[in-house]
Scaffold this motif. Structure first.
Motif, PDB file in Angstrom:
ATOM      1  N   ARG A 206      17.192  29.279 -26.811  1.00  0.00           N
ATOM      2  CA  ARG A 206      18.209  29.385 -25.793  1.00  0.00           C
ATOM      3  C   ARG A 206      17.228  29.179 -24.366  1.00  0.00           C
ATOM      4  N   ASP A 207      17.920  28.172 -23.456  1.00  0.00           N
ATOM      5  CA  ASP A 207      17.270  27.756 -22.118  1.00  0.00           C
ATOM      6  C   ASP A 207      17.463  29.088 -21.087  1.00  0.00           C
ATOM      7  N   LEU A 208      16.457  30.044 -21.079  1.00  0.00           N
ATOM      8  CA  LEU A 208      16.709  31.087 -20.192  1.00  0.00           C
ATOM      9  C   LEU A 208      17.043  30.913 -18.779  1.00  0.00           C
ATOM     10  N   ASN A 209      16.513  29.604 -18.386  1.00  0.00           N
ATOM     11  CA  ASN A 209      16.820  29.220 -17.210  1.00  0.00           C
ATOM     12  C   ASN A 209      18.150  28.753 -16.859  1.00  0.00           C
ATOM     13  N   ARG A 210      19.105  28.763 -17.681  1.00  0.00           N
ATOM     14  CA  ARG A 210      20.387  28.731 -17.632  1.00  0.00           C
ATOM     15  C   ARG A 210      21.396  29.848 -18.088  1.00  0.00           C
ATOM     16  N   MET A 211      20.827  30.888 -17.726  1.00  0.00           N
ATOM     17  CA  MET A 211      21.217  32.353 -18.169  1.00  0.00           C
ATOM     18  C   MET A 211      21.146  33.538 -17.266  1.00  0.00           C
ATOM     19  N   PHE A 212      20.663  33.504 -16.216  1.00  0.00           N
ATOM     20  CA  PHE A 212      20.416  34.614 -15.421  1.00  0.00           C
ATOM     21  C   PHE A 212      21.768  35.314 -14.925  1.00  0.00           C
TER      22      PHE A 212
ATOM     23  N   THR B  35      16.979  30.597  -9.601  1.00  0.00           N
ATOM     24  CA  THR B  35      16.890  30.449  -7.846  1.00  0.00           C
ATOM     25  C   THR B  35      18.285  30.417  -7.623  1.00  0.00           C
ATOM     26  N   ILE B  36      19.176  29.821  -8.336  1.00  0.00           N
ATOM     27  CA  ILE B  36      20.795  29.805  -7.859  1.00  0.00           C
ATOM     28  C   ILE B  36      21.124  31.304  -7.695  1.00  0.00           C
ATOM     29  N   TYR B  37      20.813  32.003  -8.874  1.00  0.00           N
ATOM     30  CA  TYR B  37      21.306  33.347  -8.775  1.00  0.00           C
ATOM     31  C   TYR B  37      20.591  34.153  -7.907  1.00  0.00           C
ATOM     32  N   LEU B  38      19.379  34.184  -7.585  1.00  0.00           N
ATOM     33  CA  LEU B  38      18.918  34.750  -6.527  1.00  0.00           C
ATOM     34  C   LEU B  38      19.214  34.242  -5.025  1.00  0.00           C
ATOM     35  N   TYR B  39      19.578  33.288  -5.206  1.00  0.00           N
ATOM     36  CA  TYR B  39      20.174  32.881  -3.592  1.00  0.00           C
ATOM     37  C   TYR B  39      21.399  33.499  -3.550  1.00  0.00           C
ATOM     38  N   LEU B  40      22.562  33.254  -4.372  1.00  0.00           N
ATOM     39  CA  LEU B  40      23.668  33.937  -4.121  1.00  0.00           C
ATOM     40  C   LEU B  40      23.748  35.472  -3.985  1.00  0.00           C
ATOM     41  N   ASN B  41      22.540  35.997  -4.472  1.00  0.00           N
ATOM     42  CA  ASN B  41      22.729  37.460  -4.692  1.00  0.00           C
ATOM     43  C   ASN B  41      21.307  38.092  -4.153  1.00  0.00           C
ATOM     44  N   HIS B  42      20.308  37.721  -3.972  1.00  0.00           N
ATOM     45  CA  HIS B  42      19.306  38.431  -3.511  1.00  0.00           C
ATOM     46  C   HIS B  42      18.216  37.644  -2.500  1.00  0.00           C
ATOM     47  N   SER B  43      18.256  36.856  -2.094  1.00  0.00           N
ATOM     48  CA  SER B  43      17.442  35.945  -1.281  1.00  0.00           C
ATOM     49  C   SER B  43      18.212  34.972  -0.197  1.00  0.00           C
ATOM     50  N   LYS B  44      17.666  34.872   0.838  1.00  0.00           N
ATOM     51  CA  LYS B  44      18.305  34.077   1.843  1.00  0.00           C
ATOM     52  C   LYS B  44      17.478  32.540   1.691  1.00  0.00           C
ATOM     53  N   ALA B  45      16.422  32.485   0.989  1.00  0.00           N
ATOM     54  CA  ALA B  45      15.886  31.151   0.767  1.00  0.00           C
ATOM     55  C   ALA B  45      15.408  31.286  -0.740  1.00  0.00           C
ATOM     56  N   ALA B  46      15.667  30.255  -1.633  1.00  0.00           N
ATOM     57  CA  ALA B  46      15.258  30.178  -2.994  1.00  0.00           C
ATOM     58  C   ALA B  46      14.375  28.942  -3.499  1.00  0.00           C
ATOM     59  N   LEU B  47      13.472  28.651  -3.502  1.00  0.00           N
ATOM     60  CA  LEU B  47      12.771  27.145  -3.792  1.00  0.00           C
ATOM     61  C   LEU B  47      12.420  27.195  -5.377  1.00  0.00           C
ATOM     62  N   THR B  48      12.704  26.069  -6.025  1.00  0.00           N
ATOM     63  CA  THR B  48      12.151  25.788  -7.165  1.00  0.00           C
ATOM     64  C   THR B  48      11.385  24.601  -7.233  1.00  0.00           C
ATOM     65  N   PHE B  49       9.890  24.701  -7.375  1.00  0.00           N
ATOM     66  CA  PHE B  49       8.888  23.703  -7.218  1.00  0.00           C
ATOM     67  C   PHE B  49       8.439  23.296  -8.829  1.00  0.00           C
ATOM     68  N   GLU B  50       8.688  21.714  -8.468  1.00  0.00           N
ATOM     69  CA  GLU B  50       8.267  21.154  -9.887  1.00  0.00           C
ATOM     70  C   GLU B  50       7.012  20.341  -9.452  1.00  0.00           C
ATOM     71  N   THR B  51       5.965  20.263 -10.466  1.00  0.00           N
ATOM     72  CA  THR B  51       4.768  19.594 -10.262  1.00  0.00           C
ATOM     73  C   THR B  51       4.560  18.790 -11.184  1.00  0.00           C
ATOM     74  N   PRO B  52       3.903  17.482 -11.446  1.00  0.00           N
ATOM     75  CA  PRO B  52       3.694  16.675 -12.455  1.00  0.00           C
ATOM     76  C   PRO B  52       2.791  17.217 -13.502  1.00  0.00           C
ATOM     77  N   SER B  53       3.340  17.171 -14.710  1.00  0.00           N
ATOM     78  CA  SER B  53       2.517  17.632 -15.746  1.00  0.00           C
ATOM     79  C   SER B  53       1.059  16.800 -15.933  1.00  0.00           C
ATOM     80  N   GLU B  54       1.437  15.515 -15.818  1.00  0.00           N
ATOM     81  CA  GLU B  54       0.095  14.689 -16.117  1.00  0.00           C
ATOM     82  C   GLU B  54      -0.917  14.642 -14.950  1.00  0.00           C
ATOM     83  N   PHE B  55      -0.659  15.236 -13.896  1.00  0.00           N
ATOM     84  CA  PHE B  55      -1.576  15.489 -12.942  1.00  0.00           C
ATOM     85  C   PHE B  55      -2.621  16.625 -13.129  1.00  0.00           C
TER      86      PHE B  55
END
Length: 240
Positions: free
Chosen positions: A115-121, A219-239
């Motif tokens: 299961r992809d836990l980041n589609r189940m919050f 972060t979508i769940y947190l933004y809707l229920n627990h936080s005024k701002a929610a950021l999801t950062f992605e960095t390049p694996s090959e760096f």
């Protein structure tokens, strides 16, 4: 995965969950963070850490390791915490150091049940999500960060969930410009991105229903229920 590959992987420090949590627990002793067992996942215990006044609003939420094949942000969060112990002592803070330890150890995105836990919050039945909900309670955060990495990325990018008119990510990117460039793509998985930023401030429930098959990322769940701002950062694996 072949037995020889799994043996090598288990010896690789990048996926050594016991080593990771040993350092977190040592840090917790130094800074006064409370270590809380959230659930059991296969052979691994999933922990949360918190500091400051329990349940107080306005704190920070920091999370990583929901996708097991993204080890860089897991270690980056630990190294940041070890270098910023004053913040841990002074802030009201909640930390999820590795949401998916089974996936982390086995270097796979999903959990031990595929299961992809980041589609189940939104889930209220699985042990982790029951423990997670109890852990954060009704707390409201001023900022929630979820750290990821992307194999296809050529720079850093962010999904920014904020109230209309608020801008956070540009200033952050300016501060890291000498270390890492912004992602140059204009479209990521069908979503428009400009200057490394995917800004969202509209109807998030509609986004979930139409694009995510009804599953809520952290972060979508947190933004809707627990936080005024929610950021999801992605960095390049090959760096580096």
């Amino acid at each position: 995965m072949k037995a020889s590959e799994k043996k090598w992987l288990n010896q690789h420090s990048a996926h050594d969950y016991q080593r990771l949590m040993s350092r977190w627990k040592d840090l917790a002793k130094k800074t006064g963070l409370e270590v809380v067992l959230l659930s059991q996942q296969a052979d691994y215990e999933v922990f949360g850490l918190r500091g400051g006044e329990k349940g107080a609003d306005g704190g920070l939420y920091l999370s990583t390791g929901v996708h097991g094949d993204e080890p860089a942000p897991v270690w980056a969060l630990l190294e940041w915490a070890e270098a910023n112990q004053r913040i841990l002592r002074q802030e009201t803070i909640v930390i999820l150091p590795c949401v998916n330890p089974w996936g982390f150890v086995n270097n796979v995105r999903l959990d031990n049940r595929g299961r992809d836990l980041n589609r189940m919050f939104q889930n209220k039945t699985l042990p982790f999500f029951r423990g997670w909900r109890k852990f954060i309670g009704e707390q409201q955060f001023r900022l929630a960060l979820s750290l990821h990495e992307d194999y296809d990325a050529q720079g850093i990018y962010v999904y920014e969930l904020v109230q209309r008119g608020v801008r956070l990510s540009d200033e952050i990117f300016e501060q890291v410009a000498s270390i890492i460039p912004r992602e140059s793509r204009s479209n990521i998985e069908g979503q428009r991105i400009s200057g490394g930023i995917v800004r969202r401030s509209g109807n998030m429930r509609k986004v979930v229903e139409e694009n995510l098959d009804g599953g809520y990322p952290e972060t979508i769940y947190l933004y809707l229920n627990h936080s005024k701002a929610a950021l999801t950062f992605e960095t390049p694996s090959e760096f580096a």
